[in-house]
Design an enzyme around this catalytic site. Structure first.
Site, PDB file in Angstrom:
ATOM      1  CB  CYS A  82      -6.622   6.403  14.136  1.00 48.72           C
ATOM      2  SG  CYS A  82      -4.611   6.637  14.661  1.00 48.72           S
ATOM      3  CB  THR A  83      -9.617   4.938  11.224  1.00 47.16           C
ATOM      4  OG1 THR A  83      -9.069   4.158  10.784  1.00 47.16           O
ATOM      5  CG2 THR A  83      -9.217   6.050  10.433  1.00 47.16           C
ATOM      6  N   GLY A 114      -0.807  10.376  19.231  1.00 49.97           N
ATOM      7  CA  GLY A 114      -1.624  10.760  20.449  1.00 49.97           C
ATOM      8  C   GLY A 114      -1.573  12.315  21.001  1.00 49.97           C
ATOM      9  CG  ASP A 115      -3.550  12.290  24.855  1.00 49.08           C
ATOM     10  OD1 ASP A 115      -4.200  12.309  23.654  1.00 49.08           O
ATOM     11  OD2 ASP A 115      -3.579  12.198  26.051  1.00 49.08           O
ATOM     12  CB  THR A 116       2.755  13.208  21.259  1.00 53.24           C
ATOM     13  OG1 THR A 116       2.399  12.137  22.336  1.00 53.24           O
ATOM     14  CG2 THR A 116       4.440  13.930  21.475  1.00 53.24           C
ATOM     15  N   GLY A 117       0.801  15.401  20.661  1.00 54.76           N
ATOM     16  CA  GLY A 117       0.437  16.163  19.347  1.00 54.76           C
ATOM     17  C   GLY A 117      -0.215  17.680  19.612  1.00 54.76           C
ATOM     18  CD  GLU A 133      -5.556  10.508  12.762  1.00 55.42           C
ATOM     19  OE1 GLU A 133      -5.430   9.749  13.512  1.00 55.42           O
ATOM     20  OE2 GLU A 133      -4.440   8.942  11.782  1.00 55.42           O
ATOM     21  NE  ARG A 135      -3.346   1.769   3.004  1.00 58.40           N
ATOM     22  CZ  ARG A 135      -3.877   1.756   4.124  1.00 58.40           C
ATOM     23  NH1 ARG A 135      -4.000   1.382   4.898  1.00 58.40           N
ATOM     24  NH2 ARG A 135      -4.845   3.588   3.974  1.00 58.40           N
ATOM     25  CE  LYS A 157      11.656  10.003  18.250  1.00 58.21           C
ATOM     26  NZ  LYS A 157      10.994   9.107  17.977  1.00 58.21           N
ATOM     27  CG  ASN A 190      -1.114   2.853  13.968  1.00 56.56           C
ATOM     28  OD1 ASN A 190      -0.740   3.635  13.753  1.00 56.56           O
ATOM     29  ND2 ASN A 190      -2.257   3.592  14.517  1.00 56.56           N
ATOM     30  CG  ASP A 192       9.658  19.118  23.995  1.00 52.59           C
ATOM     31  OD1 ASP A 192       8.393  18.627  23.472  1.00 52.59           O
ATOM     32  OD2 ASP A 192       9.410  19.066  25.023  1.00 52.59           O
TER      33      ASP A 192
HETATM   34  O1  G3P Z   1      -4.319   4.311  13.082  1.00 54.29           O
HETATM   35  C1  G3P Z   1      -3.840   5.485  11.455  1.00 54.29           C
HETATM   36  C2  G3P Z   1      -5.242   5.457  11.541  1.00 54.29           C
HETATM   37  O2  G3P Z   1      -4.845   6.380   9.522  1.00 54.29           O
HETATM   38  C3  G3P Z   1      -5.560   4.621  10.111  1.00 54.29           C
HETATM   39  O3  G3P Z   1      -5.681   4.449   8.737  1.00 54.29           O
HETATM   40  O4  G3P Z   1      -5.534   2.748   6.733  1.00 54.29           O
HETATM   41  O5  G3P Z   1      -6.215   0.901   9.121  1.00 54.29           O
HETATM   42  O6  G3P Z   1      -7.506   3.251   8.174  1.00 54.29           O
HETATM   43  P1  G3P Z   1      -6.626   3.274   8.316  1.00 54.29           P
END
Ligand code: G3P
Length: 478
Positions: free
Chosen positions: A287-288, A235-238, A253, A105, A181, A158, A219
């Site tokens: 995240c999703t 995560g929250d670091t953002g 994100e 991908r 990084k 992830n 930082d």
């Molecule tokens: O957690 C990362 C987020 O971008 C999810 O991606 O492709 O699993 O929906 P995807």
């Protein structure tokens, strides 16, 4: 213990002068698998300087040549899918098949970015003055998109490869330099990916990759005066980064609590399949991922039963064996998930399966009859545990979704398209999927979070645009 990897600076692989390394613990064996360099601030400075110099020449490199190099990197990345996927298996316990898919991908993403870039960056704009009151037709404004300079990319554990190239590709095609990084878990997969860009022959210094402890260089990197743009996923670091960063464009994100709203008229088999896929693929560490199910009471028993039947068929074990559920990324993550589960138990949630954990491996768990006073109703477990809240009206579901501090994606299941559109309009989420689980891809779709879920919009086209600024030249006729 653990094979040691170098960091990438000025087109070379280097050991840090710190003499120190950071251990990457395999989530499955819980032993040190690899080690990466603990880079110093001085080394970060050198990478930044090299990037700044290389960017000037890169911005003048013809767009088609930039695209050509990206296509080459994409092809090399795909050729190296096996060793890179192996790192993903060892570092983040991603099931072997999914690990290969992530690399493929990523290659596709880089190629698409190159193609999209030559089109959208190959276009400029001409404006004439006489459309604004009081002006004659004596001014011609030519504008085009120019690079920002040095982009700092910080992807999460992830998708250490895919969410790195989703930043690297757009940055490079637009004429920027890139400093990466990588996350500690996933750093070696990311270094392998960087090696593919190295083999493609990008100019020295244009791409740099520094590794190390966030506490030592985090930082320093995000507040570095040489950085002209930050693209962060995590995560929250953002939130902390956004408070400390300078006046540079930010693309962020930061996770979500994606709600799945199920109406009485939904196709319940489709719902169950999507809850399992959406909630439990990669053990919920997306995240999703579906992170809360809001079901109309009338169909709740039926859906819960169907989901439970499917959960019973999931395999639980090692990523090498391609198990559906694999160990979560760290012990502290497993402890956090367990904390949410225990809190829900104490407050009266119904466990549809027995809660079971061995090391970082947590068995899939559906929690029924979850109520708003339970932490799991609001917090993001990032693990294979999913709360179900039974609702008596659609409004109740929308209300729960909108009361969240997150707003990444959400989904609604119904056969009534008019209702679906109205619910989508009412949900405060960056994207709403109708009759499917949330997902970022296809990777050219816009991807954005509202509220604490982020700033800006990603997706290939949006990221290219975001990593440029408009430059105008006005021709003044006598
Ligand atoms: O957690 C990362 C987020 O971008 C999810 O991606 O492709 O699993 O929906 P995807």
């Amino acid at each position: 213990d653990g094979e040691v990897y170098k960091y990438y600076a000025d087109g070379e692989w280097r050991a840090s002068a710190s003499g120190k390394t950071v251990a990457i613990v395999n989530p499955t064996t819980r032993q040190t698998q690899y080690r990466v360099q603990a880079c110093t601030q001085e080394e970060v400075n050198k990478v930044m300087e090299a990037a700044k110099v290389a960017q000037k020449a890169w911005a003048r490199t013809p767009l088609w040549k930039r695209a050509e190099l990206l296509h080459k990197a994409a092809a090399i990345l795909k050729e190296h899918k096996t060793p890179i996927a192996e790192c993903l298996v060892k570092e983040i316990a991603k099931p072997a098949k999914d690990a290969v898919s992530e690399v493929v991908r990523s290659g596709d993403l880089v190629s698409y970015t190159a193609e999209e870039g030559v089109r959208i960056l190959g276009e400029g704009k001409l404006l004439v003055s006489d459309s604004f009151p009081g002006n004659e037709r004596n001014k011609y404004c030519l504008s085009s998109k120019v690079p920002l300079g040095v982009v700092l990319a910080i992807p999460p554990f992830n998708y250490p490869v895919n969410l790195a190239v989703s930043k690297i590709g757009p940055a490079l095609i637009a004429g920027n330099a890139l400093v990466l990084k990588p996350p500690t878990q996933g750093a070696v997969a990311a270094l392998h990916m960087v090696h593919c860009f190295h083999l493609a022959g990008f100019p020295k210094g244009l791409i740099g990759c520094v590794t190390g402890k966030g506490s030592e260089i985090g930082d320093f990197l995000t507040m570095h005066p040489g950085v002209n743009c930050i693209s962060f996923t995590g995560g929250d670091t953002g939130i902390a980064i956004s408070k400390k960063a300078g006046m540079v464009p930010l693309q962020m994100e930061l996770g979500g609590k994606d709600a799945c709203i199920v109406l009485e008229d939904a196709d319940l088999d489709l719902v169950a399949a999507n809850i399992v896929k959406g909630g439990f693929s990669y053990s919920g560490q997306r995240c999703t991922a579906v992170k809360v199910v809001l079901i109309m009471e009338a169909v709740a028993d039926a859906v819960v039963e169907k989901v439970n039947a499917k959960l019973g068929k999931l395999t639980v074990g090692t990523p090498e064996d391609n198990s559906d559920i694999t160990p979560v990324v760290t012990e502290s993550s497993a402890n956090f998930i367990e904390g949410l589960v225990i809190d829900a138990k104490e407050k009266g949630a119904t466990f549809c399966q027995e809660y079971k954990r061995e090391g970082n491996l947590i068995w899939p768990l559906l929690l029924d009859h979850v109520r708003p006073d339970m932490r799991i109703a609001w917090e993001e477990p990032f693990g294979p545990v999913l709360p179900v809240i039974r609702i008596n009206s659609v409004e109740e579901g929308i209300h729960h979704c909108n009361a969240s501090n997150f707003g990444l994606q959400g989904c609604v299941f119904t056969r009534d398209i008019n209702k679906a559109i109205m619910i989508s309009d009412a949900m405060e989420s960056g994207t709403v999927q109708i009759n499917s689980a949330p997902a970022r891809g296809p990777d050219h779709f816009p991807f954005q979070g509202l509220k604490d879920s982020g700033i800006g919009s990603q997706g290939i086209t949006n990221s290219i645009n975001m990593m440029t600024k408009v430059k105008s030249t006005v021709i003044n006729l006598p």
